[in-house]
Design a protein around this motif. Sequence first.
Motif, PDB file in Angstrom:
ATOM      1  N   VAL A  29       0.825  -1.197   0.000  1.00  0.00           N
ATOM      2  CA  VAL A  29       0.000   0.000   0.000  1.00  0.00           C
ATOM      3  C   VAL A  29       0.862   1.251   0.000  1.00  0.00           C
ATOM      4  CG1 VAL A  29      -1.935  -1.117   1.171  1.00  0.00           C
ATOM      5  CG2 VAL A  29      -0.146  -0.044   2.536  1.00  0.00           C
ATOM      6  N   SER A  30       2.150   1.118  -0.259  1.00  0.00           N
ATOM      7  CA  SER A  30       3.029   2.270  -0.303  1.00  0.00           C
ATOM      8  C   SER A  30       3.029   2.901  -1.700  1.00  0.00           C
ATOM      9  CB  SER A  30       4.446   1.861   0.093  1.00  0.00           C
ATOM     10  OG  SER A  30       4.458   1.266   1.361  1.00  0.00           O
ATOM     11  N   ALA A  31       4.014   3.841  -1.951  1.00  0.00           N
ATOM     12  CA  ALA A  31       4.002   4.527  -3.232  1.00  0.00           C
ATOM     13  C   ALA A  31       5.346   4.613  -3.975  1.00  0.00           C
ATOM     14  CB  ALA A  31       3.525   5.937  -3.015  1.00  0.00           C
ATOM     15  N   LEU A  32       5.854   4.400  -5.272  1.00  0.00           N
ATOM     16  CA  LEU A  32       6.757   5.118  -6.234  1.00  0.00           C
ATOM     17  C   LEU A  32       7.767   4.413  -7.167  1.00  0.00           C
ATOM     18  CD1 LEU A  32       6.561   8.183  -6.873  1.00  0.00           C
ATOM     19  CD2 LEU A  32       8.397   8.477  -5.318  1.00  0.00           C
ATOM     20  N   THR A 123       3.228  -1.762 -13.092  1.00  0.00           N
ATOM     21  CA  THR A 123       4.383  -1.374 -12.292  1.00  0.00           C
ATOM     22  C   THR A 123       4.204   0.021 -11.718  1.00  0.00           C
ATOM     23  OG1 THR A 123       5.886  -2.782 -13.584  1.00  0.00           O
ATOM     24  CG2 THR A 123       6.878  -0.987 -12.330  1.00  0.00           C
ATOM     25  N   VAL A 124       3.752   0.951 -12.548  1.00  0.00           N
ATOM     26  CA  VAL A 124       3.498   2.320 -12.080  1.00  0.00           C
ATOM     27  C   VAL A 124       2.417   2.307 -10.996  1.00  0.00           C
ATOM     28  CG1 VAL A 124       2.640   4.602 -12.725  1.00  0.00           C
ATOM     29  CG2 VAL A 124       4.244   3.397 -14.226  1.00  0.00           C
ATOM     30  N   PHE A 128       3.267   3.665  -7.291  1.00  0.00           N
ATOM     31  CA  PHE A 128       2.647   4.945  -6.955  1.00  0.00           C
ATOM     32  C   PHE A 128       1.185   4.759  -6.580  1.00  0.00           C
ATOM     33  CE2 PHE A 128       6.261   5.749  -9.599  1.00  0.00           C
ATOM     34  CZ  PHE A 128       6.878   6.860  -9.044  1.00  0.00           C
ATOM     35  N   GLY A 129       0.929   3.742  -5.821  1.00  0.00           N
ATOM     36  CA  GLY A 129      -0.443   3.367  -5.490  1.00  0.00           C
ATOM     37  C   GLY A 129      -1.237   4.421  -4.757  1.00  0.00           C
ATOM     38  N   THR A 130      -0.586   5.416  -4.113  1.00  0.00           N
ATOM     39  CA  THR A 130      -1.325   6.428  -3.366  1.00  0.00           C
ATOM     40  C   THR A 130      -1.712   7.633  -4.214  1.00  0.00           C
ATOM     41  OG1 THR A 130       0.718   7.499  -2.642  1.00  0.00           O
ATOM     42  CG2 THR A 130      -0.177   5.777  -1.222  1.00  0.00           C
ATOM     43  N   SER A 137      -3.300   8.261 -13.925  1.00  0.00           N
ATOM     44  CA  SER A 137      -3.438   8.201 -15.376  1.00  0.00           C
ATOM     45  C   SER A 137      -2.322   8.985 -16.062  1.00  0.00           C
ATOM     46  CB  SER A 137      -4.805   8.756 -15.792  1.00  0.00           C
ATOM     47  OG  SER A 137      -4.938   8.760 -17.196  1.00  0.00           O
ATOM     48  N   SER A 138      -1.988  10.155 -15.510  1.00  0.00           N
ATOM     49  CA  SER A 138      -0.917  10.975 -16.089  1.00  0.00           C
ATOM     50  C   SER A 138       0.440  10.301 -15.928  1.00  0.00           C
ATOM     51  CB  SER A 138      -0.896  12.350 -15.425  1.00  0.00           C
ATOM     52  OG  SER A 138      -2.106  13.046 -15.665  1.00  0.00           O
ATOM     53  N   ALA A 139       0.658   9.646 -14.777  1.00  0.00           N
ATOM     54  CA  ALA A 139       1.926   8.968 -14.535  1.00  0.00           C
ATOM     55  C   ALA A 139       2.108   7.807 -15.509  1.00  0.00           C
ATOM     56  CB  ALA A 139       1.980   8.465 -13.096  1.00  0.00           C
ATOM     57  N   LYS A 140       1.047   7.036 -15.731  1.00  0.00           N
ATOM     58  CA  LYS A 140       1.121   5.933 -16.688  1.00  0.00           C
ATOM     59  C   LYS A 140       1.369   6.474 -18.098  1.00  0.00           C
ATOM     60  CE  LYS A 140      -1.876   2.708 -14.157  1.00  0.00           C
ATOM     61  NZ  LYS A 140      -3.163   1.971 -14.163  1.00  0.00           N
ATOM     62  N   GLY A 141       0.720   7.596 -18.415  1.00  0.00           N
ATOM     63  CA  GLY A 141       0.911   8.192 -19.734  1.00  0.00           C
ATOM     64  C   GLY A 141       2.337   8.655 -19.953  1.00  0.00           C
TER      65      GLY A 141
END
Length: 265
Positions: A29-32, A123-124, A128-130, A137-141
């Motif tokens: 449940v963490s992020a990055l 993976t993203v 970056f689950g939080t 969506s922007s991070a995946k893009g």
Amino acid sequence: MQAPATELVPEPQRQSARRPGWFVAGWLVSALAVGAGAGFGILAATGTSKDSATASGQVSPTTGPATPTSPQPSVTSGVRPDGTHYGSVKDFLLPMPAGYVPGPDEGGLGNDSTIAPDQADPTVALLFGTLPASDMSSAKGAIANGGMSDGAVRTYANDSGTLDLAVTVLRLNPAQAAASAGQFERVVKQSHAFRNGPKVPGHPEALCVLPVTHVGDRLDTMTCLATVEDTFAIVRAEGTVPLDTNAVTELFGQQLDTLKGGLGT
């Protein structure tokens, strides 16, 4: 066109020394996430033929006893003069430092594995689950725009059992890597899911962020990311409060040094 994301199927959980159950659960449940490289190249030794006169020690009638020769290595991975990388990205992951042992699985990715292009979105999402849905969506893009070709992940756990780290390195198209990574960093910086973290000594280009914490939390996390030419490197750390941020930035700095010109595995 971006290949459709494939769902990561969790592998059987590996057992890691002194790894408490809440530690592994907290990771999910963490992020990055991101970047990698090695300077003089990764060498894989190749043997000589057993049938050769040199290998068998046969005596030539004209030259006398054969002179023993060392196996000739062949370069399999390395860094080009322009800083881009060739060979498997996994070769550029930081070798296990002193004071660390292999860590728990990074979700369904495992704890020492390669990452295929169709695993980019999952993976993203894992790293970056939080992030809010719109930022996710922007991070995946951003990664999709970078034309990821391959990647790798390796996890580390300190000997005292108080800190787990996962290093992920993605290789992007050299022509799009800088713009893609810059877009990704802007998403992270502008998100309200994180607060500013410490600097990485010797690497002013690296960005570290920490999630919002609450009084009474037993765990804290931190994520750092940086771009090294065509690679995007990310370290995600989780540990007991107070988090040893110095250990995290030191290990990530070593990973960036490896990508820029250090020794790989």
